[in-house]
Design a protein around this motif. Sequence first.
Motif, PDB file in Angstrom:
ATOM      1  N   TYR A 196      10.390  -5.724   3.279  1.00 44.00           N
ATOM      2  CA  TYR A 196      11.057  -5.145   4.445  1.00 44.00           C
ATOM      3  C   TYR A 196      10.475  -3.771   4.723  1.00 44.00           C
ATOM      4  O   TYR A 196      10.404  -2.915   3.841  1.00 44.00           O
ATOM      5  CB  TYR A 196      12.569  -5.037   4.206  1.00 44.00           C
ATOM      6  CG  TYR A 196      13.280  -4.274   5.294  1.00 44.00           C
ATOM      7  CD1 TYR A 196      13.301  -4.740   6.602  1.00 44.00           C
ATOM      8  CD2 TYR A 196      13.908  -3.068   5.025  1.00 44.00           C
ATOM      9  CE1 TYR A 196      13.928  -4.024   7.618  1.00 44.00           C
ATOM     10  CE2 TYR A 196      14.550  -2.356   6.023  1.00 44.00           C
ATOM     11  CZ  TYR A 196      14.545  -2.836   7.312  1.00 44.00           C
ATOM     12  OH  TYR A 196      15.161  -2.131   8.309  1.00 44.00           O
ATOM     13  N   LEU A 197      10.051  -3.566   5.941  1.00 41.75           N
ATOM     14  CA  LEU A 197       9.561  -2.267   6.389  1.00 41.75           C
ATOM     15  C   LEU A 197      10.685  -1.599   7.152  1.00 41.75           C
ATOM     16  O   LEU A 197      11.078  -2.055   8.227  1.00 41.75           O
ATOM     17  CB  LEU A 197       8.321  -2.428   7.275  1.00 41.75           C
ATOM     18  CG  LEU A 197       7.677  -1.145   7.762  1.00 41.75           C
ATOM     19  CD1 LEU A 197       7.252  -0.265   6.592  1.00 41.75           C
ATOM     20  CD2 LEU A 197       6.487  -1.472   8.651  1.00 41.75           C
ATOM     21  N   GLY A 198      11.208  -0.537   6.583  1.00 39.38           N
ATOM     22  CA  GLY A 198      12.370   0.123   7.143  1.00 39.38           C
ATOM     23  C   GLY A 198      12.037   1.249   8.104  1.00 39.38           C
ATOM     24  O   GLY A 198      10.913   1.361   8.592  1.00 39.38           O
ATOM     25  N   PRO A 199      13.025   2.096   8.359  1.00 37.58           N
ATOM     26  CA  PRO A 199      12.879   3.155   9.361  1.00 37.58           C
ATOM     27  C   PRO A 199      11.909   4.254   8.929  1.00 37.58           C
ATOM     28  O   PRO A 199      11.625   4.421   7.743  1.00 37.58           O
ATOM     29  CB  PRO A 199      14.304   3.703   9.485  1.00 37.58           C
ATOM     30  CG  PRO A 199      14.960   3.378   8.206  1.00 37.58           C
ATOM     31  CD  PRO A 199      14.337   2.096   7.721  1.00 37.58           C
ATOM     32  N   PRO A 200      11.422   5.006   9.908  1.00 37.29           N
ATOM     33  CA  PRO A 200      10.543   6.132   9.596  1.00 37.29           C
ATOM     34  C   PRO A 200      11.304   7.238   8.874  1.00 37.29           C
ATOM     35  O   PRO A 200      12.477   7.480   9.158  1.00 37.29           O
ATOM     36  CB  PRO A 200      10.064   6.617  10.960  1.00 37.29           C
ATOM     37  CG  PRO A 200      10.847   5.909  11.984  1.00 37.29           C
ATOM     38  CD  PRO A 200      11.633   4.832  11.333  1.00 37.29           C
ATOM     39  N   VAL A 201      10.611   7.888   7.948  1.00 33.94           N
ATOM     40  CA  VAL A 201      11.203   9.006   7.210  1.00 33.94           C
ATOM     41  C   VAL A 201      10.209  10.167   7.092  1.00 33.94           C
ATOM     42  O   VAL A 201      10.225  10.922   6.130  1.00 33.94           O
ATOM     43  CB  VAL A 201      11.721   8.577   5.812  1.00 33.94           C
ATOM     44  CG1 VAL A 201      12.953   7.700   5.939  1.00 33.94           C
ATOM     45  CG2 VAL A 201      10.632   7.900   5.000  1.00 33.94           C
ATOM     46  N   GLY A 202       9.356  10.275   8.106  1.00 37.30           N
ATOM     47  CA  GLY A 202       8.429  11.398   8.152  1.00 37.30           C
ATOM     48  C   GLY A 202       9.143  12.649   8.654  1.00 37.30           C
ATOM     49  O   GLY A 202      10.284  12.585   9.119  1.00 37.30           O
TER      50      GLY A 202
END
Length: 147
Positions: free
Chosen positions: A45-51
């Motif tokens: 699962y590729l989740g939300p951005p956290v940059g």
Amino acid sequence: MEPFLKILRERACAETIPVDAALTDALARLSRLLAQLAADLQVEYLGPPVGLGDGRDAFRLAVRAHQEAPGVRTWGVRVCSAQPHAGLRADWDLPVVSRLRKVVVVRALPAFLAGYEAAVAGAGRSGTRSSERLASLVRELGADRAA
């Protein structure tokens, strides 16, 4: 509800998130728990951005079998480089991200967990002990309201 989940739930909803030893410990416990579930479920699962800042999309939460060392792949959640050339390289485990990124990660947890639960269901892995535990995490962290 386990104390570490209570900390994460409260802080995910807080206007200002204190970054302290209790939060780091809660993220470490969540990371270990998700590693156990991910190893059993084996659903990527590729989740939300956290940059951070303008690089918001440069890093994302991802569940997969991460390359931890040469020839060693371990299922779990990591903050990964989302740059095309990086191939979702695992850069950090949740408790060791910077203070600034911890705030972003904690805010992303409800959507991340709800999305991961949906990915598990979409992969036909519902009804297992691990998927039921994941569903309880979603409820306990209030992530079912973030979906």
